[in-house]
Design an enzyme around this catalytic site. Structure first.
Site, PDB file in Angstrom:
ATOM      1  N   LYS A   1       1.765  -7.609  -6.026  1.00 15.06           N
ATOM      2  CA  LYS A   1       1.460  -6.855  -7.234  1.00 15.06           C
ATOM      3  C   LYS A   1       1.401  -7.828  -8.407  1.00 15.06           C
ATOM      4  CE  LYS A   1       3.184  -3.653 -10.639  1.00 15.06           C
ATOM      5  NZ  LYS A   1       4.387  -3.030 -11.235  1.00 15.06           N
TER       6      LYS A   1
ATOM      7  N   GLY B   1       8.820   1.994 -18.400  1.00 13.68           N
ATOM      8  CA  GLY B   1      10.169   2.424 -18.732  1.00 13.68           C
ATOM      9  C   GLY B   1      10.272   3.484 -19.799  1.00 13.68           C
TER      10      GLY B   1
ATOM     11  N   ALA C   1       3.805   2.846 -13.965  1.00 13.44           N
ATOM     12  CA  ALA C   1       4.514   2.797 -15.248  1.00 13.44           C
ATOM     13  C   ALA C   1       4.397   4.097 -16.029  1.00 13.44           C
ATOM     14  CB  ALA C   1       4.037   1.636 -16.119  1.00 13.44           C
ATOM     15  N   GLY C   2       5.521   4.508 -16.598  1.00 13.95           N
ATOM     16  CA  GLY C   2       5.550   5.634 -17.521  1.00 13.95           C
ATOM     17  C   GLY C   2       5.974   6.964 -16.932  1.00 13.95           C
TER      18      GLY C   2
ATOM     19  N   ASN D   1       9.916   3.052 -10.908  1.00 12.66           N
ATOM     20  CA  ASN D   1      11.236   2.454 -10.761  1.00 12.66           C
ATOM     21  C   ASN D   1      12.247   3.153 -11.672  1.00 12.66           C
ATOM     22  OD1 ASN D   1      12.527  -0.989 -10.910  1.00 12.66           O
ATOM     23  ND2 ASN D   1      13.530   0.896 -10.377  1.00 12.66           N
ATOM     24  N   THR D   2      12.030   3.028 -12.993  1.00 10.48           N
ATOM     25  CA  THR D   2      13.004   3.528 -13.951  1.00 10.48           C
ATOM     26  C   THR D   2      13.255   5.022 -13.812  1.00 10.48           C
ATOM     27  OG1 THR D   2      12.190   1.831 -15.472  1.00 10.48           O
ATOM     28  CG2 THR D   2      13.630   3.514 -16.397  1.00 10.48           C
TER      29      THR D   2
END
Length: 264
Positions: A104, A165, A191-192, A213-214
């Site tokens: 990635k 995040g 993301a997001g 992830n977050t």
């Protein structure tokens, strides 16, 4: 594995799960493994500049908890701000992972918003593809630049839903649809994502997968949120395949019969 509309195929390999998860922001590797097991993810992404996968011999090694025999390890270039740094990082990852080509790419432009630096991303992608890497690439939700990355030879494009995040969800679904409708490689939201409904919406739009992830690691109960994300991605994919009903902004359509009413 036989191909199915429910499965994800990237770089010629097929996966049952369309949910990809990160390994950062957990208190320890045990918590990481518990959340990933609950998510059902088969592809896990690892920040090479922040996580030990063998480069620090005396430190705990993530690969002992998430062995490559059980998971596809997706090394990433989180924390890189130039094409040169990103390429160098992935060359190291390939050595540590015995020639593993899938990676990635992310090249950041600003430490405050972690938005991708697209000129540097394009430059790094050209070098990596030329060197035989199979590049999944984090990018802006720009249909033109997504197409350019595909033309370079990236095996998947991964536009951000919103800032890394942030948990703000999909802020520009129209751009995502433009990318999805024109891409010939998998499109994954990266993301997001903040909660399960964000993941479901991404899949309903036609995304091939979601990376997060977050949203899991910072949930009050990461294992439970990982399970919720698994179900959301599956439900969103099924809804996309089923085809939603048309929107009717100025009319209604009764769900019960309108003929043969009592007294009519």
């Amino acid at each position: 594995m036989p191909s199915s509309p429910h499965h994800l195929t990237v770089a010629g390999r097929t996966y049952r799960s369309r949910l990809l998860v990160g390994t950062g922001k957990y208190p320890d590797f045990t918590a990481t493994r518990a959340a990933i097991d609950a998510s059902g993810a088969e592809i896990v992404t690892v920040a090479i500049r922040r996580t030990n996968i063998g480069q620090d011999a005396g430190e705990p090694n993530l690969l002992e908890v998430l062995p490559p025999s059980q998971f596809t390890i997706l090394p990433n270039t989180a924390g890189c701000y130039t094409a040169a740094d990103a390429v160098r990082t992935l060359r190291l990852a390939r050595e540590l992972l015995d020639g593993h080509a899938l990676c990635k790419l992310e090249v950041l432009g600003d430490p405050n918003n972690l938005f991708p630096n697209m000129p540097e991303t394009l430059k790094a992608a050209e070098t990596l593809v030329r060197e035989g890497f199979e590049v999944m690439v984090y990018c802006a939700d720009d249909p033109i630049q997504a197409r350019m990355l595909e033309e370079i030879g990236c095996v998947a494009v991964m536009p951000l839903a919103s800032l890394i995040g942030s948990g703000m969800g999909i802020v520009n679904p129209w751009n995502l649809r433009l990318i999805i409708d024109n891409a010939k490689v998998p499109v994954l939201v990266d993301a997001g994502v903040g909660t399960a409904s964000d993941a479901a919406i991404a899949m309903e739009l036609g995304c091939d997968g979601v990376l997060m992830n977050t949203a899991i690691a910072h949930a009050r109960d990461p294992v439970l949120m990982a399970s919720a994300m698994k179900k959301a991605v599956e439900a969103g994919r099924e809804a996309f395949l089923a085809g939603r009903m048309p929107r009717k902004f100025y009319s209604a359509d009764p769900s019960s019969p309108t003929t043969g009413l009592i007294g009519s």
